[in-house]
Design an enzyme around this catalytic site. Structure first.
Site, PDB file in Angstrom:
ATOM      1  CB  ALA A   1      35.005  50.624  44.194  1.00  0.00           C
TER       2      ALA A   1
ATOM      3  CG  HIS B   1      39.706  41.452  43.321  1.00  0.00           C
ATOM      4  ND1 HIS B   1      38.774  41.234  42.332  1.00  0.00           N
ATOM      5  CD2 HIS B   1      39.387  42.643  43.883  1.00  0.00           C
ATOM      6  CE1 HIS B   1      37.930  42.245  42.305  1.00  0.00           C
ATOM      7  NE2 HIS B   1      38.280  43.112  43.239  1.00  0.00           N
TER       8      HIS B   1
ATOM      9  CG  ASP C   1      34.018  42.581  46.808  1.00  0.00           C
ATOM     10  OD1 ASP C   1      33.007  43.096  47.322  1.00  0.00           O
ATOM     11  OD2 ASP C   1      35.028  43.247  46.498  1.00  0.00           O
TER      12      ASP C   1
ATOM     13  CG  LEU D   1      40.697  45.698  40.362  1.00  0.00           C
ATOM     14  CD1 LEU D   1      41.382  44.563  41.101  1.00  0.00           C
ATOM     15  CD2 LEU D   1      40.129  45.201  39.047  1.00  0.00           C
TER      16      LEU D   1
END
Length: 430
Positions: A154, A272, A294, A328
Site C-alpha cells: 500500500a 492478513h 498494523d 490490503l
C-alpha cells in the site's frame, strides 16, 4: 516517584484474587505495587514490616504486562503519515483510545511519504511516558521509503527511494532527523543497505526487514549487519520456496550471529495471514513472534473511505484496501482482538499469546528490564541497560509497572500504567 524515601512513603497497593503472568507462567499470586515499582512481598514484610495500604480484588482475572504495539499507522480518524500543525493532538487521541485495548506503549508508524511530511511530522512526535493521558510513545517506526517497488504493497510508488552512494547521509536528508526514531523498515536487497543497517544499529535504532524481494542469503547478511526484526512476516515479501525460503527462512536459519534472536511481526487479524501460516511461524520460532496491529486510521470507524498517508483506503467489513484495488492496506483490528485470534488460530497457551504482545516486543526494543514483565522491581531504573540518556538515541520516559487486567476470554477489563488505573470497562470495579 522513583526510588528513595519518596517511593518508600507511597501507598502500597495489593492486587488480590488474580493470576499473574510471570516467568512464562500464570501464577496464583498477589501483585504488590508502590510508587511505580513492583514489590517483592517477602522483602516488604521482613525488611520494612509493611503491609498493604490498599487492597483491590481482581475477581479471578489475569494480570499481564501491558501490550506494546510496535507497528500502528494511526486510528480513530488520526493518520500519523499526514502532516499537520498539531500532530501531537492526534498522537494523544490514539494514545488514549488504545488504552481500552490493553496497549500501554506504542511506536507511531509512518508509511512511505514525501520528504516534507517526514520533516514536519517527526519533530512533533516526542518519546513520552504513558499515564492517564494515554499510552506511552516509545519512538517512531519508519516503514519506508527505502523499500522494494515490487513489494511496496500500500506504499505509494511515487515516493519510494533507493540509497545513494553516500547512503547514510541520504537517510538523514530523507527523514530530516533520527531523533525519537526507534525502528526503520527497509529492503535489504537495495544497494548500500548494509552500510545503512550498521549505521542505524550503532545509534540504537532497530532495523526491520520488509517490503522486500530479498533472498535468504541477502536477509542473512542483513542480520549479520545488525537487523533484528521482520516487518509483518509473509506480507509484502517473496513467498516461501523450498529452494530459497527468502526472508521467511530467517526463522530457522543457522547462519545468524551467535546469540542473536530474530524477531518477526505478525498481523493476527484473521485477514492478513491464514491460520495455518500463523501456526507454521509460531511452531518454527515461538520466542521471536511479535504481534502487531498494523492498524490504519480507519481503526474504530467502520466502513467507508479513509486515508493512509498519501493514499485513500476503503474499508469493507473487516478488510482495508487501497481504494479501487484489491491490495490490503493495513488492519482495522485492535491489539486485544489480535491476541484472541492468535490464541484461537494457533492453539498456543494463554501465556504464549500474551507474551507475544508484551514480553517479545519489549525484548525486541531492549526494554525487557522495565516493560513486558511483571517481575519484582520492574521500573525505569535502566534504559537499555545503561541508565545514561546520552547513550540512547532519545531521552527515556519513566515509570512502570504497566499491566492489563483480562478476563478468562482475554477481554480487557482494566489497564494500568505505572500502577495507576488509566482505563476500565464500565462494569469493572477494580
Amino acid at each position: 516517584m522513583r526510588g528513595g524515601q519518596g517511593a518508600a512513603r507511597a501507598p502500597v497497593i495489593q492486587f488480590t484474587n488474580c493470576r499473574i503472568l510471570r516467568g512464562g507462567a500464570l501464577l496464583r499470586e498477589d501483585l504488590w505495587v508502590r510508587g511505580g515499582r513492583i514489590l517483592d512481598p517477602e522483602k516488604l514484610f521482613f525488611e520494612e514490616r509493611r503491609v498493604a495500604d490498599q487492597q483491590r480484588d481482581c475477581g479471578g482475572c489475569i494480570l499481564a504486562p501491558g501490550f506494546i504495539d510496535v507497528q500502528i499507522n494511526g486510528g480513530f480518524g488520526v493518520d500519523f503519515s499526514q502532516a499537520s500543525e498539531d500532530v501531537g493532538s492526534g498522537i494523544a487521541l490514539v494514545a488514549r483510545r488504545i488504552l481500552s485495548h490493553g496497549v500501554t506503549s506504542f511506536c507511531p508508524t509512518l508509511v512511505t511519504s514525501p520528504l516534507e511530511v517526514y520533516h514536519k511530522v517527526l519533530p512533533q512526535i516526542p518519546v513520552k511516558s504513558g499515564g492517564p493521558h494515554g499510552a506511552g510513545v516509545l519512538g517512531v517506526h519508519l516503514e519506508g521509503p527505502f523499500i522494494s517497488r515490487e513489494k511496496r504493497g500500500a506504499h505509494p510508488e511515487a515516493h519510494l527511494r533507493s540509497f545513494e552512494a553516500d547512503a547514510f547521509q541520504d537517510v538523514l536528508a530523507t527523514y530530516g532527523s533520527l531523533d525519537n526514531v526507534r525502528i526503520v523498515t527497509l529492503a535489504p536487497e537495495l544497494d548500500h543497505s548494509h552500510e545503512v543497517i550498521r549505521a542505524l544499529t550503532a545509534l540504537g535504532i532497530c532495523v526491520s526487514l520488509g517490503h522486500s524481494v530479498a533472498d535468504l542469503g541477502t536477509a542473512e547478511k542483513a542480520v549479520q549487519s545488525g537487523a533484528t526484526f521482520i516487518t509483518h512476516l509473509f506480507n509484502a515479501m517473496l513467498p516461501f520456496h523450498h529452494r530459497d525460503p527468502g526472508i521467511v527462512g530467517l526463522l530457522t536459519s543457522d547462519r545468524l550471529p551467535a546469540g542473536r534472536r530474530i524477531f518477526y511481526g505478525m498481523i493476527a487479524d484473521g485477514i492478513h495471514t491464514n491460520p495455518a501460516a500463523l501456526r507454521i511461524a509460531h511452531r518454527a520460532h515461538p520466542k521471536g513472534l511479535v504481534l502487531v496491529t498494523d492498524a490504519v486510521p480507519a481503526l474504530g470507524l467502520g466502513n467507508g473511505r479513509h486515508t493512509l498517508g498519501q493514499q485513500e483506503v476503503e474499508v469493507d467489513g473487516l478488510t482495508a484496501y487501497v481504494a479501487g484495488t484489491s491490495t490490503l492496506s493495513g488492519s482495522i483490528a485492535p491489539m486485544d482482538t489480535c491476541v484472541r485470534h492468535f490464541l484461537q488460530a494457533t492453539g498456543c497457551s494463554v501465556e504464549c499469546a500474551l507474551e507475544a504482545a508484551s514480553l517479545h516486543p519489549a525484548q525486541l526494543l531492549g526494554l525487557e528490564k522495565r516493560k513486558g514483565t511483571l517481575d519484582f522491581g520492574a521500573d525505569a531504573a535502566s534504559w537499555w541497560g545503561s541508565g545514561d540518556p546520552a547513550s540512547a538515541p532519545f531521552s527515556p520516559p519513566h515509570s512502570d509497572p504497566d499491566f492489563v487486567v483480562l478476563d478468562n476470554s482475554l477481554h480487557v477489563r482494566a489497564t494500568y500504567i505505572s500502577g495507576e488505573l488509566v482505563w476500565q470497562a464500565e462494569e469493572a470495579r477494580l
